[in-house]
Design a protein around this motif. Structure first.
Motif, PDB file in Angstrom:
ATOM      1  N   ASN A 198      31.618  34.118  35.993  1.00 45.65           N
ATOM      2  CA  ASN A 198      31.805  35.024  35.186  1.00 45.65           C
ATOM      3  C   ASN A 198      30.269  35.180  34.661  1.00 45.65           C
ATOM      4  O   ASN A 198      29.705  36.564  34.467  1.00 45.65           O
ATOM      5  N   MET A 199      29.471  34.463  34.531  1.00 47.68           N
ATOM      6  CA  MET A 199      27.955  34.410  34.132  1.00 47.68           C
ATOM      7  C   MET A 199      27.235  35.374  35.118  1.00 47.68           C
ATOM      8  O   MET A 199      26.319  36.009  34.853  1.00 47.68           O
ATOM      9  N   VAL A 200      27.322  34.932  36.485  1.00 51.44           N
ATOM     10  CA  VAL A 200      26.685  35.469  37.530  1.00 51.44           C
ATOM     11  C   VAL A 200      27.087  36.639  37.705  1.00 51.44           C
ATOM     12  O   VAL A 200      26.298  37.867  37.867  1.00 51.44           O
ATOM     13  N   LYS A 201      28.411  37.112  37.557  1.00 49.88           N
ATOM     14  CA  LYS A 201      28.986  38.560  37.757  1.00 49.88           C
ATOM     15  C   LYS A 201      28.259  39.532  36.491  1.00 49.88           C
ATOM     16  O   LYS A 201      27.919  40.513  36.935  1.00 49.88           O
ATOM     17  N   SER A 202      28.365  38.973  35.234  1.00 47.43           N
ATOM     18  CA  SER A 202      27.985  39.616  34.290  1.00 47.43           C
ATOM     19  C   SER A 202      26.372  40.100  34.406  1.00 47.43           C
ATOM     20  O   SER A 202      25.998  41.159  34.116  1.00 47.43           O
ATOM     21  N   THR A 203      25.406  39.073  34.803  1.00 54.05           N
ATOM     22  CA  THR A 203      24.097  39.216  35.044  1.00 54.05           C
ATOM     23  C   THR A 203      23.935  40.029  36.066  1.00 54.05           C
ATOM     24  O   THR A 203      22.951  41.137  36.186  1.00 54.05           O
ATOM     25  N   GLN A 204      24.638  40.087  37.395  1.00 54.66           N
ATOM     26  CA  GLN A 204      24.527  40.878  38.584  1.00 54.66           C
ATOM     27  C   GLN A 204      24.807  42.220  37.980  1.00 54.66           C
ATOM     28  O   GLN A 204      24.029  43.438  38.410  1.00 54.66           O
ATOM     29  N   SER A 205      25.972  42.629  37.398  1.00 55.44           N
ATOM     30  CA  SER A 205      26.184  43.882  36.703  1.00 55.44           C
ATOM     31  C   SER A 205      25.086  44.586  35.744  1.00 55.44           C
ATOM     32  O   SER A 205      24.657  45.811  35.975  1.00 55.44           O
ATOM     33  N   LEU A 206      24.344  43.689  34.849  1.00 54.67           N
ATOM     34  CA  LEU A 206      23.165  44.002  34.373  1.00 54.67           C
ATOM     35  C   LEU A 206      21.924  44.651  34.912  1.00 54.67           C
ATOM     36  O   LEU A 206      21.298  45.428  34.942  1.00 54.67           O
ATOM     37  N   LEU A 207      21.715  43.672  36.085  1.00 56.01           N
ATOM     38  CA  LEU A 207      20.660  43.769  37.248  1.00 56.01           C
ATOM     39  C   LEU A 207      21.094  45.346  37.817  1.00 56.01           C
ATOM     40  O   LEU A 207      19.979  45.879  38.027  1.00 56.01           O
ATOM     41  N   ASP A 208      22.074  45.355  38.469  1.00 52.65           N
ATOM     42  CA  ASP A 208      22.425  46.709  38.855  1.00 52.65           C
ATOM     43  C   ASP A 208      22.232  48.126  37.902  1.00 52.65           C
ATOM     44  O   ASP A 208      21.912  48.970  38.369  1.00 52.65           O
TER      45      ASP A 208
END
Length: 380
Positions: free
Chosen positions: A198-208
């Motif tokens: 979930n942390m990885v998905k959250s960070t990827q969303s912010l990066l996108d």
């Protein structure tokens, strides 16, 4: 005291007014007046004018935001841009109105020729005004962008560098994630694995979305640590799951563990089955476990939990004391007693089957030892 409180309240009020945004600029007030005018809705609804009208409202919002943030110069620039876009929309609306008149005039060309000439002149005039307004908008936009680049150029460079760090860290985290997936951590260590994912998905969303900051790096580091912990935690469960795929190895391990915990002399290998002999569990004529018997049952339960793919057959026996008919019922009661004790330790009833053999099949020469239960664990 009351005078002091009133004085302090007055100072706080003055400080609040001093810190808040100042009076709106003349340009912003003018833009708001135009957008709130009675004929603004006609401009908005005119064919071809809606885009310029929407942009004027957007520039008003940008101007208000800049004003709220205390940037009066930027607020004034946005207000000017908004006014220009409104004037453009107004000109387009006017042109469309005049076009409608022109079309009507064309139908009566023979009788309104002087009016047609005037309308054409007006059309040319409006076209020139629109072109002039478009040029002004372009000049204002270029000036605003130049100012923005000057003030945010360094910030853009910093964001780009931070983004590169985050992308590199994301690659490291993905390597840790793959390692955890190799031992099926989502099954054997789900809490840590899912938190990290979930942390990885959250960070990827912010990066996108274009963000890049130190908090994202911190979150990725935590996710990497959680993946590592999940990998370590999942090792034992994964190893056991893999071993279940090899029935012969599992049977051999069960026999070894049974001998270690319950005594080699009490473990009998019967083809694909392992028989555990629990002697001297009951007093003569009783179906209640004796004082030391419960510890043996607990050890057996640990074994059954570890090898949870094995079916369990609980067999009750008696000594030759008493009648054969009574002993048959007593032996089944004893098997049921052990079944209930195993169930109390967490062994599912669906895995267990109960049998009673009475005084038949004596195993020991000492008849007291035959007051026993034997548990058979088997799998295909």
């Amino acid at each position: 005291m009351k005078l002091q409180i009133l004085a302090i309240s007055a100072l706080v009020a003055v400080f609040a007014l001093a810190c808040g945004p100042g009076e709106k600029s003349t340009e912003l007030k003018e833009l708001e007046r135009l957008l709130q005018a009675p004929d603004a809705s006609e401009v908005r609804d005119a064919p071809g004018a809606s885009k310029a009208f929407r942009e004027s409202r957007q520039f008003r919002r940008f101007s208000l935001e800049a004003w709220d943030e205390g940037d009066e110069e930027l607020s004034r620039e946005y207000a000017i841009l908004g006014t220009l876009r409104f004037r453009t929309a107004q000109a387009i609306a006017s042109q469309m109105t005049e076009k409608e008149r022109l079309d009507a005039a064309n139908a009566k060309i023979e009788t309104v020729n002087p009016q047609l000439t005037a309308l054409n002149a007006e059309k040319i005039k409006l076209t020139n005004e629109i072109a002039n307004l478009e040029r002004q908008v372009g000049y204002a936009r270029t000036a605003s962008q130049t100012r923005s680049v000057n003030t945010s150029g360094q910030a853009s460079v910093d964001t780009s560098a931070k983004r590169s760090q985050i992308i590199e860290k994301m690659r490291e985290v993905q390597t840790s994630q793959r390692a955890s997936e190799e031992v099926d951590a989502s099954t054997h260590a789900p809490e840590k694995y899912n938190r990290a994912l979930n942390m990885v998905k959250s960070t990827q969303s912010l990066l996108d979305s274009g963000q890049a900051n130190d908090q994202m790096l911190t979150q990725l580091t935590e996710a990497q640590n959680l993946f590592a912990q999940a990998t370590q935690e999942a090792q034992a469960g994964f190893k056991e799951a893999q071993s279940k795929l090899n029935p012969d190895e599992r049977r051999a391990n069960l026999q070894r563990d049974a001998q270690a915990s319950l005594g080699a002399s009490n473990v009998v290998v019967e083809g694909k089955a392992t028989r555990v002999v629990l002697d001297s569990l009951f007093d003569a004529g009783s179906a209640e476990l004796s004082t030391g018997a419960l510890m043996k049952v607990k050890e057996l339960a640990k074994l059954a939990q570890k090898y949870d793919e094995f079916s369990i057959f609980v067999e009750g026996y008696t000594s030759t004391t008493g009648s054969a008919t009574e002993n048959l019922g007593l032996s089944r009661n004893r098997a049921n007693t052990v079944r209930k004790a195993l169930a109390a330790e967490g062994i599912a009833d669906s895995r267990m089957d109960v049998r009673g053999f009475g005084q038949d099949r004596p195993r020991f020469g000492n008849d007291v030892q035959n007051e026993r239960v034997e548990v058979v664990l088997t799998r295909q």
